[in-house]
Structures are given as C-alpha cells and as structure tokens.
Design a protein around this motif. Structure first.
Motif, mmCIF file in Angstrom:
data_model
loop_
_atom_site.group_PDB
_atom_site.id
_atom_site.type_symbol
_atom_site.label_atom_id
_atom_site.label_comp_id
_atom_site.label_asym_id
_atom_site.label_seq_id
_atom_site.Cartn_x
_atom_site.Cartn_y
_atom_site.Cartn_z
ATOM 1 N N LEU A 5 0.810 -1.220 0.000
ATOM 2 C CA LEU A 5 0.000 0.000 0.000
ATOM 3 C C LEU A 5 0.844 1.270 0.000
ATOM 4 O O LEU A 5 0.554 2.237 0.692
ATOM 5 N N GLY A 6 1.928 1.256 -0.767
ATOM 6 C CA GLY A 6 2.758 2.445 -0.896
ATOM 7 C C GLY A 6 3.772 2.645 0.213
ATOM 8 O O GLY A 6 4.437 3.668 0.261
ATOM 9 N N TRP A 7 3.883 1.702 1.132
ATOM 10 C CA TRP A 7 4.834 1.782 2.239
ATOM 11 C C TRP A 7 5.910 0.716 2.093
ATOM 12 O O TRP A 7 5.625 -0.410 1.708
ATOM 13 N N LYS A 8 7.144 1.077 2.453
ATOM 14 C CA LYS A 8 8.249 0.109 2.489
ATOM 15 C C LYS A 8 8.243 -0.572 3.857
ATOM 16 O O LYS A 8 8.403 0.095 4.875
ATOM 17 N N TRP A 9 8.041 -1.878 3.846
ATOM 18 C CA TRP A 9 8.054 -2.666 5.073
ATOM 19 C C TRP A 9 9.419 -3.347 5.159
ATOM 20 O O TRP A 9 9.728 -4.243 4.386
ATOM 21 N N THR A 10 10.247 -2.899 6.091
ATOM 22 C CA THR A 10 11.586 -3.471 6.225
ATOM 23 C C THR A 10 11.523 -4.809 6.948
ATOM 24 O O THR A 10 10.557 -5.108 7.666
ATOM 25 N N ASP A 11 12.560 -5.600 6.760
ATOM 26 C CA ASP A 11 12.652 -6.871 7.489
ATOM 27 C C ASP A 11 12.639 -6.608 8.994
ATOM 28 O O ASP A 11 12.080 -7.390 9.763
ATOM 29 N N HIS A 12 13.233 -5.493 9.403
ATOM 30 C CA HIS A 12 13.290 -5.134 10.823
ATOM 31 C C HIS A 12 11.890 -4.950 11.404
ATOM 32 O O HIS A 12 11.569 -5.517 12.452
ATOM 33 N N VAL A 13 11.049 -4.181 10.746
ATOM 34 C CA VAL A 13 9.710 -3.941 11.290
ATOM 35 C C VAL A 13 8.866 -5.213 11.227
ATOM 36 O O VAL A 13 8.062 -5.473 12.124
ATOM 37 N N ILE A 14 9.069 -6.040 10.229
ATOM 38 C CA ILE A 14 8.324 -7.304 10.134
ATOM 39 C C ILE A 14 8.702 -8.222 11.291
ATOM 40 O O ILE A 14 7.830 -8.847 11.910
ATOM 41 N N GLU A 43 12.281 14.599 12.445
ATOM 42 C CA GLU A 43 11.105 14.939 11.634
ATOM 43 C C GLU A 43 10.342 13.702 11.133
ATOM 44 O O GLU A 43 9.602 13.773 10.139
ATOM 45 N N ARG A 44 10.523 12.579 11.798
ATOM 46 C CA ARG A 44 9.758 11.377 11.434
ATOM 47 C C ARG A 44 8.316 11.561 11.861
ATOM 48 O O ARG A 44 8.022 12.230 12.854
ATOM 49 N N LYS A 45 7.403 10.951 11.120
ATOM 50 C CA LYS A 45 5.987 11.020 11.460
ATOM 51 C C LYS A 45 5.623 9.802 12.307
ATOM 52 O O LYS A 45 6.096 8.689 12.055
ATOM 53 N N ILE A 46 4.766 10.038 13.289
ATOM 54 C CA ILE A 46 4.294 8.975 14.166
ATOM 55 C C ILE A 46 2.779 8.883 14.006
ATOM 56 O O ILE A 46 2.036 9.767 14.443
ATOM 57 N N TYR A 47 2.341 7.827 13.351
ATOM 58 C CA TYR A 47 0.917 7.568 13.173
ATOM 59 C C TYR A 47 0.428 6.842 14.415
ATOM 60 O O TYR A 47 1.017 5.838 14.815
ATOM 61 N N GLN A 48 -0.660 7.354 15.005
ATOM 62 C CA GLN A 48 -1.145 6.794 16.263
ATOM 63 C C GLN A 48 -2.625 6.476 16.166
ATOM 64 O O GLN A 48 -3.407 7.261 15.626
ATOM 65 N N LYS A 49 -2.978 5.319 16.720
ATOM 66 C CA LYS A 49 -4.385 4.913 16.732
ATOM 67 C C LYS A 49 -4.651 4.120 18.007
ATOM 68 O O LYS A 49 -3.866 3.250 18.379
ATOM 69 N N LYS A 50 -5.765 4.446 18.648
ATOM 70 C CA LYS A 50 -6.156 3.781 19.883
ATOM 71 C C LYS A 50 -6.956 2.521 19.563
ATOM 72 O O LYS A 50 -7.893 2.556 18.761
ATOM 73 N N PHE A 51 -6.561 1.425 20.188
ATOM 74 C CA PHE A 51 -7.268 0.155 20.101
ATOM 75 C C PHE A 51 -7.567 -0.287 21.533
ATOM 76 O O PHE A 51 -6.653 -0.675 22.269
ATOM 77 N N ILE A 59 6.003 4.453 13.533
ATOM 78 C CA ILE A 59 6.945 5.517 13.190
ATOM 79 C C ILE A 59 7.441 5.301 11.773
ATOM 80 O O ILE A 59 7.893 4.198 11.431
ATOM 81 N N VAL A 60 7.325 6.354 10.957
ATOM 82 C CA VAL A 60 7.746 6.255 9.562
ATOM 83 C C VAL A 60 8.715 7.384 9.220
ATOM 84 O O VAL A 60 8.678 8.459 9.811
ATOM 85 N N ASP A 61 9.568 7.094 8.276
ATOM 86 C CA ASP A 61 10.519 8.084 7.757
ATOM 87 C C ASP A 61 10.318 8.107 6.250
ATOM 88 O O ASP A 61 10.714 7.169 5.555
ATOM 89 N N GLY A 62 9.651 9.146 5.772
ATOM 90 C CA GLY A 62 9.288 9.185 4.353
ATOM 91 C C GLY A 62 8.253 8.109 4.074
ATOM 92 O O GLY A 62 7.185 8.100 4.665
ATOM 93 N N ASP A 63 8.596 7.151 3.204
ATOM 94 C CA ASP A 63 7.670 6.062 2.892
ATOM 95 C C ASP A 63 8.107 4.743 3.530
ATOM 96 O O ASP A 63 7.563 3.691 3.233
#
Length: 84
Positions: A5-14, A43-51, A59-63
């Motif tokens: 979905l337009g995001w790079k998923w690194t082996d680290h985050v997986i 300047e990284r963006k932190i997307y937050q959602k309550k569950f 936490i994302v840096d660019g894409d």
C-alpha cells in the motif's frame, strides 16, 4: 524489504511485528486512518491509533516504516489522551 500500500516494510519492522504480536492489518489501519499524526525525532511522522486500552504507534521516515509498538501510555502520546 517489501512494498504494501505504498509503504516500504523493512525486514526489521516485520520481525518486530512478530516479536510484539502486532497484526499487519492493525498497522495498515493506523497508517490509513490514524487518530493523530505526531512529529518525532528527525522529523519522522508517528501515526497513532487507539485500540481499546492501548495505543499503536507506527513511526515512519518518508515512505519507510521504521518501527511499530503498542503502549498503554495513551495520555502521554495522544493529544488529550483520547482519539479524535
């Protein structure tokens, strides 16, 4: 590394997702429909959602997704401690 979905998923985050028992669909939901987007270090963006009683922080840096984790410190990170 893989693209979803337009995001790079690194082996680290997986590997972190598996270690922290975070489902991929919860990260996708947080990125697609966050309660809030904060600005973090470097300047990284932190997307937050309550569950329920936890806050998922992605936490994302660019894409590129850097990390993702749950916290119960909702009022510390989310404005006014609740979702918008």
């Amino acid at each position: 590394m893989r693209w979803i979905l337009g995001w790079k998923w690194t082996d680290h985050v997986i590997s972190q997702m598996k270690e922290r028992n975070i489902q991929e669909n919860l990260i996708e939901l947080t990125l697609d429909n966050p309660d809030e987007i904060a600005v973090g270090n470097r300047e990284r963006k932190i997307y937050q959602k309550k569950f329920e009683d936890k806050l998922l922080r992605v936490i994302v840096d660019g894409d590129k997704i850097i990390t993702a984790y749950f916290t119960k410190k909702i009022s510390k990170y989310l404005s006014k401690g609740e979702s918008k």
